[in-house]
Scaffold this motif. Sequence first.
Motif, PDB file in Angstrom:
ATOM      1  N   LEU A 223       3.099   4.363  -0.625  1.00 42.95           N
ATOM      2  CA  LEU A 223       4.506   4.032  -0.370  1.00 42.95           C
ATOM      3  C   LEU A 223       4.796   2.580  -0.714  1.00 42.95           C
ATOM      4  CD1 LEU A 223       5.529   5.794   2.963  1.00 42.95           C
ATOM      5  CD2 LEU A 223       6.606   6.018   0.732  1.00 42.95           C
ATOM      6  N   GLU A 224       3.871   1.711  -0.361  1.00 48.63           N
ATOM      7  CA  GLU A 224       4.072   0.287  -0.638  1.00 48.63           C
ATOM      8  C   GLU A 224       4.183   0.021  -2.134  1.00 48.63           C
ATOM      9  OE1 GLU A 224       1.952  -1.775   3.288  1.00 48.63           O
ATOM     10  OE2 GLU A 224       0.807  -1.516   1.437  1.00 48.63           O
ATOM     11  N   SER A 225       3.307   0.643  -2.928  1.00 49.84           N
ATOM     12  CA  SER A 225       3.410   0.350  -4.371  1.00 49.84           C
ATOM     13  C   SER A 225       4.696   0.941  -4.948  1.00 49.84           C
ATOM     14  CB  SER A 225       2.188   0.795  -5.174  1.00 49.84           C
ATOM     15  OG  SER A 225       1.520   1.818  -4.564  1.00 49.84           O
ATOM     16  N   PHE A 226       5.106   2.080  -4.403  1.00 57.12           N
ATOM     17  CA  PHE A 226       6.382   2.662  -4.841  1.00 57.12           C
ATOM     18  C   PHE A 226       7.549   1.715  -4.525  1.00 57.12           C
ATOM     19  CE2 PHE A 226      10.148   5.001  -3.369  1.00 57.12           C
ATOM     20  CZ  PHE A 226      10.515   5.651  -4.539  1.00 57.12           C
ATOM     21  N   LEU A 227       7.556   1.164  -3.326  1.00 55.21           N
ATOM     22  CA  LEU A 227       8.650   0.266  -2.929  1.00 55.21           C
ATOM     23  C   LEU A 227       8.640  -1.007  -3.778  1.00 55.21           C
ATOM     24  CD1 LEU A 227       8.420   0.738   0.948  1.00 55.21           C
ATOM     25  CD2 LEU A 227      10.244   1.567  -0.557  1.00 55.21           C
ATOM     26  N   GLN A 228       7.440  -1.497  -4.074  1.00 51.27           N
ATOM     27  CA  GLN A 228       7.335  -2.688  -4.918  1.00 51.27           C
ATOM     28  C   GLN A 228       7.901  -2.404  -6.304  1.00 51.27           C
ATOM     29  OE1 GLN A 228       3.166  -3.681  -4.666  1.00 51.27           O
ATOM     30  NE2 GLN A 228       3.336  -4.094  -2.468  1.00 51.27           N
ATOM     31  N   GLU A 229       7.553  -1.239  -6.832  1.00 49.39           N
ATOM     32  CA  GLU A 229       8.063  -0.843  -8.148  1.00 49.39           C
ATOM     33  C   GLU A 229       9.588  -0.774  -8.142  1.00 49.39           C
ATOM     34  OE1 GLU A 229       6.899   3.055 -10.130  1.00 49.39           O
ATOM     35  OE2 GLU A 229       4.983   2.085  -9.614  1.00 49.39           O
ATOM     36  N   LEU A 230      10.098  -0.220  -7.074  1.00 52.46           N
ATOM     37  CA  LEU A 230      11.556  -0.056  -6.950  1.00 52.46           C
ATOM     38  C   LEU A 230      12.252  -1.361  -6.555  1.00 52.46           C
ATOM     39  CD1 LEU A 230      11.956   2.984  -7.358  1.00 52.46           C
ATOM     40  CD2 LEU A 230      12.968   3.077  -5.083  1.00 52.46           C
ATOM     41  N   GLN A 231      11.463  -2.373  -6.261  1.00 52.92           N
ATOM     42  CA  GLN A 231      11.962  -3.653  -5.767  1.00 52.92           C
ATOM     43  C   GLN A 231      12.794  -3.510  -4.490  1.00 52.92           C
ATOM     44  OE1 GLN A 231      13.638  -5.202  -9.549  1.00 52.92           O
ATOM     45  NE2 GLN A 231      11.935  -6.666  -9.461  1.00 52.92           N
ATOM     46  N   VAL A 232      12.282  -2.669  -3.600  1.00 56.31           N
ATOM     47  CA  VAL A 232      12.872  -2.560  -2.262  1.00 56.31           C
ATOM     48  C   VAL A 232      11.983  -3.373  -1.318  1.00 56.31           C
ATOM     49  CG1 VAL A 232      13.388  -0.994  -0.341  1.00 56.31           C
ATOM     50  CG2 VAL A 232      13.802  -0.264  -2.702  1.00 56.31           C
ATOM     51  N   ASP A 233      12.603  -4.297  -0.594  1.00 54.86           N
ATOM     52  CA  ASP A 233      11.822  -5.103   0.362  1.00 54.86           C
ATOM     53  C   ASP A 233      11.399  -4.261   1.554  1.00 54.86           C
ATOM     54  OD1 ASP A 233      11.704  -7.490  -0.939  1.00 54.86           O
ATOM     55  OD2 ASP A 233      13.581  -8.244  -0.085  1.00 54.86           O
ATOM     56  N   TYR A 234      10.258  -4.603   2.118  1.00 54.77           N
ATOM     57  CA  TYR A 234       9.812  -3.923   3.340  1.00 54.77           C
ATOM     58  C   TYR A 234       8.991  -4.895   4.163  1.00 54.77           C
ATOM     59  CZ  TYR A 234       5.450  -3.549   0.713  1.00 54.77           C
ATOM     60  OH  TYR A 234       4.324  -3.842  -0.010  1.00 54.77           O
ATOM     61  N   ILE A 235       8.849  -4.569   5.435  1.00 57.18           N
ATOM     62  CA  ILE A 235       8.024  -5.388   6.319  1.00 57.18           C
ATOM     63  C   ILE A 235       6.627  -4.775   6.315  1.00 57.18           C
ATOM     64  CG2 ILE A 235       7.776  -6.322   8.645  1.00 57.18           C
ATOM     65  CD1 ILE A 235      10.771  -5.658   9.068  1.00 57.18           C
ATOM     66  N   SER A 236       5.640  -5.586   6.023  1.00 52.07           N
ATOM     67  CA  SER A 236       4.268  -5.105   5.982  1.00 52.07           C
ATOM     68  C   SER A 236       3.899  -4.537   7.361  1.00 52.07           C
ATOM     69  CB  SER A 236       3.372  -6.276   5.601  1.00 52.07           C
ATOM     70  OG  SER A 236       2.078  -5.815   5.409  1.00 52.07           O
TER      71      SER A 236
END
Length: 372
Positions: free
Chosen positions: A291-304
Amino acid sequence: MSCDFIQRAHPGVRELHPYQPGKPTSELERELGLSQIVKLASNENPLGCSPRVIEALREAASEVHRYPDANGFELKKALSHHLGCGPEQLILGNGSNEVLELLLRTFVTSDDEVIYSEHAFIVYELVTQSLVARAVKTPAREWGHDLEAMSRAITDKTKVVCIANPNNPTGTLLDSDELYQFIKGVPPHVLILLDEAYGEYLEPSARAPSISWLGEFDNLILCRTFSKAYGLAGLRLGYAVAHPRVADLVNRLREPFNTSLLAQAAAIAALGDSDFIEQSFELNRVQKLRLESFLQELQVDYISSHGNFITLDLGQPAAPFYQALLALGVIVRPIAGYGMPNHLRVTIGTEQENQIFMDALKRVLKLAENDG
Ligand SMILES: *Cc1c(COP(=O)(O)O)cnc(C)c1O
């Protein structure tokens, strides 16, 4: 009709905002007529529970005309063995939610202060408000607990300091040494309620040796649950580990049959299946990375996150995204009530559930882009 009695209700209750639970799958099914729905809204275990639990429930089913053991003898025995504590240190509850409530009700009156952090688990706030006690909410640091601010907030009137580690809904984790130093600095007359609902999802090296701290700090209370990694959310079973005198006091307030016969039997069986916990941990670890790599690809910020969920920062009000995901049959959790209107919390599901979520999020973000 006047309903004058409503005005005369307990002020702590009258002013309460109702808890907003994750939307049940059945509700969305009714509303949209959808059949394939993915619920990633309440941090439940996507693997379900251990097959041993199902077996134990079948066996216990023939006993449900009996009251449960009011003292939970067998479960406390299994738990104390599992944790390395004494059974007299345990408080069992109808979910750790009830345990948290009982603990606060045992110690806090309307003259007292309860400290908790901004963006921390909302139950601390709800119970404090219901007791008309003074809520001291310290500002968050990088979405997590600011232990220095919490230390500074302690006064003669402080009864309890609540800490969720990892925290829900932000997934932040405190460094074990810093947490230890903080606890050491808390005056002995102030209780520290350390809520470890997601402890099983931590990498072993990140786990605080909190059980061993109990020997050193009489004012420390640990709160844990079978709702998350053990997959028993629907049965309601949580517990606290505390000084025997704390446990004794809370157990006086606790109603005798607060945990059901089925829940007790299930929890004992769940403790016996460490492979299931290991599988749950591993699925969560792998799927969180995905999920984290997907969000990074999509450039959606998230809290670790250190839990079984990830909190996304959409950079704009999240409510329309929540609604758009619902329309696609994906239930996540809006957390505006936590002072985070731009965020959505997503439970990490199975590989397939996460795929459906990722596809849906992609679609929803694209739609928003075209609108904007
Ligand atoms: C889910 C959760 C709990 C409570 O869960 P119960 O189902 O009541 O045991 C407690 N604390 C935190 C931080 C949680 O996220």
